[in-house]
Every structure is written in C-alpha cells, then in structure tokens.
Design an enzyme around this catalytic site. Structure first.
Site, mmCIF file in Angstrom:
data_model
loop_
_atom_site.group_PDB
_atom_site.id
_atom_site.type_symbol
_atom_site.label_atom_id
_atom_site.label_comp_id
_atom_site.label_asym_id
_atom_site.label_seq_id
_atom_site.Cartn_x
_atom_site.Cartn_y
_atom_site.Cartn_z
ATOM 1 C CG HIS A 28 38.596 38.853 35.733
ATOM 2 N ND1 HIS A 28 38.907 37.144 35.330
ATOM 3 C CD2 HIS A 28 37.158 39.036 35.224
ATOM 4 C CE1 HIS A 28 37.017 36.536 34.874
ATOM 5 N NE2 HIS A 28 36.704 37.538 34.656
ATOM 6 C CG ASP B 55 41.334 35.811 35.394
ATOM 7 O OD1 ASP B 55 40.816 36.037 37.189
ATOM 8 O OD2 ASP B 55 40.728 35.548 34.834
ATOM 9 C CB SER C 110 34.269 37.519 32.900
ATOM 10 O OG SER C 110 33.965 36.996 34.464
#
Length: 487
Positions: free
Chosen positions: A455, A430, A167
């Site tokens: 994710h 995601d 991320s």
C-alpha cells in the site's frame, strides 16, 4: 479490527491509511508521532463553509493546513497533498517522494487536512446528525475552495496545481481532477480504490495470493487454523482455552454472532494489516515498532511445526503481535467496541478517525472485507456482520447503505473515469488494488502497477533496498508530471 489497533482506537495515519474498512492504525500511531516530533512545519488555518451545497447555511469552521516553500520557484507548480481519514502529519512536509519531485520542479507544497479528522473540527461533536457534513463531496469542495482562495491570496492563480494522495486521499486526488478540472491540472492517485463496493471479498482473496507469493503453503495453514478456531467456537467448553490461547482481556462470551465475528476479524486482522503494509518504506526508514513484522515473518511462524498444530501457530502469531506492540491482552469484546464507536465526543476513544471513517464506509463506500469468498483463508465475518455495524453505530440500514454506494459510483464513475492527466500507481501485494485502476484507461489516464510492493509504497522515501520496479515506478511518475506540466 486487528491486533495492531487494540492498544488504541485512534486511526492516526493521514495520507495512506485505508485499513480494511476499519480504522487500523497502531503501527502508524508509532511512526507518525515520532515523525511529528521531528517536523518543522507550523500548522495554519483556513476558513471553510460547513456546508458547501447549501447557500443559506452560513456556518464556518477552521481547517488545518501546512506549507513548505523550500523548493518553490516563482514559475513553478503548486503541489497539494490531500489529507485523509486521520490527522494530517506534518512529517509529510519534510519527507516523501512528492518532495523529491517538488525539488526538481520548483513546486510550492501544501497539505490540507480532511474535515472531521485531526484538528479540523467543523462541528461541536461527532453525533450522527453532525456527521452528515462528512463526505467525499464536501471534502472535494473544501479542496476547491482552498485552492481558489489560496491561489488568489498568493498570486498562484495561473500556476499549475497537482494533487497528490494515497489510499482514500488517492481517490480524492483522482476525483478532484475529475470534478474540478479547471482548478487542478494533474493528479497522482496512489493506491486509490476508485470503485465503491458494499461487499469487498476480493480484499481477502489478495491476502491469500500475497501470502502464497511468499510461501504457497502459508495461506493453507492459515485457513486450517482459522477453520479449527471456527469449529471450537461452536463449543462453549472451549472458551476458556481460547481466552488463554489468544490472551483475551476478558473471558470469551459469545452471546451473539457479532461477538464471534468480531473476535475472528480481530485475529485475522493481523495478517490483513501485515500484508497491506508489507515492508512499509516509511516504517523501516524511521525504525518504527513493528517494521520487521512482514509476510515472511508471519509465514515463518505458520510453518513452524515445533509450535504445534496450525491453530497453535495462529495463536503464536497473535502473541508475536502483542509482544511487538507491548499489548497486555486483546480486547475482542464487541460490546466494548460498540461503546467506543458510539461515543460522540471529540475526546472519545474512536475520535481519532474510527467513528468518522466507518461512517463514511456506511454512507458512501462500503469496502467491507467479508469472508464471503471461498478463495481466501479466513471465516466467520461475513457481509451481514459488517453491515449491522452501520445500524448499530449510525442507524444506517442495509438498504440505505446499498443506495449510497450506488450513488457514489454514479457520481464518480467507478472504474469508468473520464478525465485526463491522472496517474494511478498500485502495488500487487496491496489488497486495495482490487478496487483500483491497474491497467491504462487511456494514454492520459495511465496505471503504474508495481509488482511486489504494498500500500502506497511509491509515496514513501526511497531506500537502497527498494525493489527495482519501485524505483522505476517513481521515475515514471516523475516523467509523467514533467510532461503534463508542459501541456
């Protein structure tokens, strides 16, 4: 901010959290606390400069880090896991795909907590004046200094270092290799949004497609419900019923457009969070609360005609979330949110990461998941709603925000990264993949696009029920690391 976060304003996932441009985190609050209790790693402390770019500023502070030497061989590489917009969880020193790689390659494993998150407090409080020392550039300089000093102290200067992150930390992993290529040999940049964007309506477009991948009618029903709610919000006589339908903590009162937008974003956030973390490996492997709430479950509720019209099913989704996370009611009051986000104490309700992360979005990244696109299921929280929060919380104007985002892309290159030995894994479910690298840039900058996963899925411990593509992706990343470590 979603229902998943209404129990707490803490954002407690450290490595793979980038939640909707806000601090989304109740699901991760459950799993990280449980993991922390099992973790054996002891926290250690490293001395950093407050401002790496001002030689006249000699102020210092202590940054938290963790070490796992279990797999290290004298000629092995060094793996550095990068912390992000929440406390660094020592659970990552005991679990995760990177440790599988470390065992095979004889790597020493380190994890550095991001400045201003967790226990890494560079300043006395979180005042806007102090938050000027919070940026990705300062964080990269922290990583560089940490790598240099630790390498010298441990005799690791000639070892090959590999950066890992998921991320926002995935972006940092890519940028660390980009900006400090003499210090880091390769990077695994999972689910990394490498392009900053003030307006990010594509996020909700992916939410639509991800819901449709389960049931083509599902996003249409969500849109119909959202449109009905929007229409009812125009009539104050409906406010009592809306308050009851969604079990709001206080009677609905819409004094400004911010009030209605905050309510609408809160309710939409349940779908956004579930899509982003759909079938989260770590959640399921630890039996965490909410692990069974998936896209399939939400779409099942939206298809259940026995619950009434789509609006009633939308309210049923909200109740499901509240029941799952033992929430008594939903606080959808923007005034309360403003109060919490402007509390500058380290003991404040947003000090777990919310105040800090939103500051970073206002001064570097944007990332605002607006409803400005017609190709998504929600309405009522357009870009001006997000941008106004920057002014409300930090006195950052729309013009300053736009300039900052442009500077970020100018500094890092956005999609046009010029480097080598960085792999970019992303999941098709995601929504963040819309700002990531999903096709190979060069053979030395490959993408690993994983159909059907969400994710950071490749970072979590493998399970027997993982999709075949996910297992193949993990294996492919390992093959790349093996190859690169020989170069």
């Amino acid at each position: 901010m979603s229902l998943l976060c209404k129990v707490t304003l803490l954002f407690l996932s450290s490595l793979c959290a980038l939640g909707e441009g806000r601090y989304k985190g109740f699901r991760k609050f459950e799993q990280v606390q449980a993991a922390d209790r099992r973790a054996l790693s002891e926290e250690q402390w490293f001395t950093q400069k407050l401002d790496h770019f001002n030689g006249a500023d000699v102020r210092e502070w202590k940054q938290r880090y963790f070490v796992n030497e279990a797999f290290y061989k004298p000629d092995g590489p060094v793996f550095l896991m990068i912390g992000g917009e929440g406390p660094a969880s020592p659970a990552w020193m005991q679990n995760g795909t990177w440790l599988t790689y470390a065992k095979k390659l004889g790597a020493l494993c380190l994890m550095l907590e991001h400045r201003f998150y967790g226990k890494s407090h560079p300043t006395a409080d979180l005042s806007t004046d102090n938050l000027r020392f919070l940026s990705s550039r300062q964080a990269l300089a922290d990583l560089a200094h940490f790598r240099t000093v630790v390498a010298e102290a441990r005799g690791l200067t000639n070892r090959k270092w590999v950066a890992f992150g998921g991320s926002y930390p995935g972006s940092l992993a890519a940028w660390f290799r980009l900006k400090y290529p003499h210090l880091v040999h390769a990077s695994v940049a999972t689910s990394a949004p490498v392009r900053a964007a003030v307006n990010f309506p594509e996020y909700l477009e992916v939410v639509w497609r991800s819901l449709a991948s389960e049931d083509t009618e599902c996003p249409l029903l969500v849109k119909k419900a959202s449109d009905t709610l929007l229409e009812r919000l125009k009539d104050p006589q409906t406010y009592n019923n809306i308050s009851k339908d969604f079990n709001l903590c206080s009677k609905l009162q819409l004094q400004t457009e911010m009030d209605s937008a905050y309510l609408l974003e809160t309710l939409a956030g349940s779908f956004m969070d579930v899509v982003q973390y759909n079938q989260d490996n770590r959640m399921a492997s630890q039996g965490a609360v909410g692990a069974n709430i998936t896209i399939k479950v939400l779409c099942g509720v939206m298809r259940d005609a026995s619950l009434g019209e789509p609006y009633a099913r939308y309210a049923a989704v909200a109740r499901l979330m509240m029941d799952t996370f033992s929430m008594k009611c939903v606080d959808a009051n923007y005034t309360n949110y403003l109060r919490d986000m402007t509390n500058t104490s380290w003991d404040g309700p947003a000090a777990g990461g919310g105040r800090q992360w939103v500051y970073q979005t206002c001064t570097e990244f944007g990332f605002y998941q607006s409803t400005d696109s017609p190709n998504q299921p929600f309405g009522g929280f357009p870009l001006p709603y997000h941008v106004k929060q920057c002014a409300d919380f930090y006195n950052v104007s729309a013009e300053t925000l736009a300039e900052a985002v442009a500077q970020t892309n100018e500094y890092y290159g956005g999609y046009d990264i010029r480097a080598t030995r960085i792999v970019f894994p992303n999941g098709s479910i995601d929504p963040w993949h819309a700002l990531g690298i999903t096709q190979d840039i060069t053979p030395d900058l490959p993408a690993v696009f994983i159909n059907g996963t969400a994710h950071c899925a490749n970072m979590y411990p493998a399970r027997s029920q993982d999709p075949l593509q996910l297992g193949l992706a993990r294996d492919h990343i390992f093959v790349l690391l093996e190859l690169w470590l020989k170069q």
